[in-house]
Design a protein around this motif. Structure first.
Motif, PDB file in Angstrom:
ATOM      1  N   ILE A  32      -0.492  10.271   0.334  1.00 24.51           N
ATOM      2  CA  ILE A  32       0.680   9.405   0.467  1.00 24.51           C
ATOM      3  C   ILE A  32       1.913  10.267   0.197  1.00 24.51           C
ATOM      4  CG2 ILE A  32       1.906   7.405  -0.487  1.00 24.51           C
ATOM      5  CD1 ILE A  32      -0.575   6.514   0.962  1.00 24.51           C
ATOM      6  N   THR A  33       2.846  10.257   1.114  1.00 22.72           N
ATOM      7  CA  THR A  33       4.048  11.082   0.925  1.00 22.72           C
ATOM      8  C   THR A  33       4.872  10.556  -0.240  1.00 22.72           C
ATOM      9  OG1 THR A  33       5.373   9.794   2.472  1.00 22.72           O
ATOM     10  CG2 THR A  33       4.136  11.651   3.386  1.00 22.72           C
ATOM     11  N   THR A  34       5.668  11.413  -0.825  1.00 23.53           N
ATOM     12  CA  THR A  34       6.410  11.066  -2.031  1.00 23.53           C
ATOM     13  C   THR A  34       7.392   9.925  -1.817  1.00 23.53           C
ATOM     14  OG1 THR A  34       7.976  12.828  -1.550  1.00 23.53           O
ATOM     15  CG2 THR A  34       6.209  13.326  -3.105  1.00 23.53           C
TER      16      THR A  34
ATOM     17  N   LYS B  27       0.766  -4.953   7.897  1.00 23.98           N
ATOM     18  CA  LYS B  27       0.596  -3.515   8.114  1.00 23.98           C
ATOM     19  C   LYS B  27       0.301  -2.878   6.764  1.00 23.98           C
ATOM     20  CE  LYS B  27       2.992  -3.307  12.307  1.00 23.98           C
ATOM     21  NZ  LYS B  27       2.169  -3.289  13.422  1.00 23.98           N
ATOM     22  N   PHE B  28      -0.730  -2.051   6.741  1.00 29.87           N
ATOM     23  CA  PHE B  28      -1.152  -1.416   5.500  1.00 29.87           C
ATOM     24  C   PHE B  28      -1.233   0.088   5.704  1.00 29.87           C
ATOM     25  CE2 PHE B  28      -3.098  -5.614   5.835  1.00 29.87           C
ATOM     26  CZ  PHE B  28      -2.552  -6.224   4.731  1.00 29.87           C
ATOM     27  N   ASN B  29      -0.823   0.844   4.716  1.00 26.61           N
ATOM     28  CA  ASN B  29      -0.963   2.292   4.783  1.00 26.61           C
ATOM     29  C   ASN B  29      -1.940   2.824   3.734  1.00 26.61           C
ATOM     30  OD1 ASN B  29       0.630   2.000   2.522  1.00 26.61           O
ATOM     31  ND2 ASN B  29       2.231   3.410   3.183  1.00 26.61           N
ATOM     32  N   LEU B  30      -2.521   1.904   2.957  1.00 21.66           N
ATOM     33  CA  LEU B  30      -3.544   2.297   1.992  1.00 21.66           C
ATOM     34  C   LEU B  30      -4.581   1.182   1.899  1.00 21.66           C
ATOM     35  CD1 LEU B  30      -4.643   4.283  -0.102  1.00 21.66           C
ATOM     36  CD2 LEU B  30      -3.184   3.166  -1.813  1.00 21.66           C
ATOM     37  N   ILE B  31      -5.775   1.483   2.362  1.00 22.16           N
ATOM     38  CA  ILE B  31      -6.887   0.542   2.285  1.00 22.16           C
ATOM     39  C   ILE B  31      -7.967   1.205   1.448  1.00 22.16           C
ATOM     40  CG2 ILE B  31      -8.644  -0.756   3.553  1.00 22.16           C
ATOM     41  CD1 ILE B  31      -6.719  -0.617   5.992  1.00 22.16           C
TER      42      ILE B  31
END
Length: 153
Positions: A51-53, A124-128
């Motif tokens: 995950i970018t900062t 919308k999810f960027n962490l599952i």
């Protein structure tokens, strides 16, 4: 509300209490076995490397139980890094106390079967992160098997 490890202690105690109210056979039928917090935290740590900062997290757990992965991402990332969190739990025995446990946090817990829910385009999810239930095929009815097969086609 700021996440504290005491919240994880409360979650773990709740997990033990809820599990003790069900037979091993019943939990096996639904695949209800929680991930240990240490492993959940290790997985969250690994996720923190990708995950970018500047990126805020939109988190999904399709089989949340009492929220061990939610607890782990709060511990690793902190609440300020989390934009939204959504969890699914099909069993009211677990979902209702879990909703109460996390009521002061930004968790949208849906008491529903994730495999039956149509994720809308606004979700919308960027962490599952999940530990899906290990349900043996002989515990699934023919309708469920057909529905799941069709959904992956």
């Amino acid at each position: 509300m700021m996440f504290e490890i005491t919240q994880e202690n409360s979650r773990f105690k709740l997990q033990q209490e809820l599990d003790s109210q069900k037979t091993q056979s019943y939990r096996n039928k639904l695949g209800q076995f929680s991930t240990p917090f240490a492993l959940a935290r290790d997985i969250a740590e690994e996720a923190s490397r990708v995950i970018t900062t500047n990126e805020k997290i939109s988190f999904l757990d399709p089989a949340i139980g009492t929220g061990v992965f939610y607890s782990a991402i709060l511990d690793v990332f902190g609440e300020g890094k989390i934009n939204s969190s959504t969890g699914y739990e099909v069993d009211p025995h677990y979902s209702r106390p879990t909703i109460d446990l996390w009521k002061d946090y930004n968790l949208n817990l849906r008491e529903h079967d994730f495999t039956k829910d149509a994720i809308t385009t606004s979700d919308k999810f960027n962490l599952i992160i999940a530990n899906p239930p290990y349900v043996r095929h002989h515990h699934l009815g023919s309708e469920a098997k057909y529905r799941l097969k069709e959904s992956i086609q």
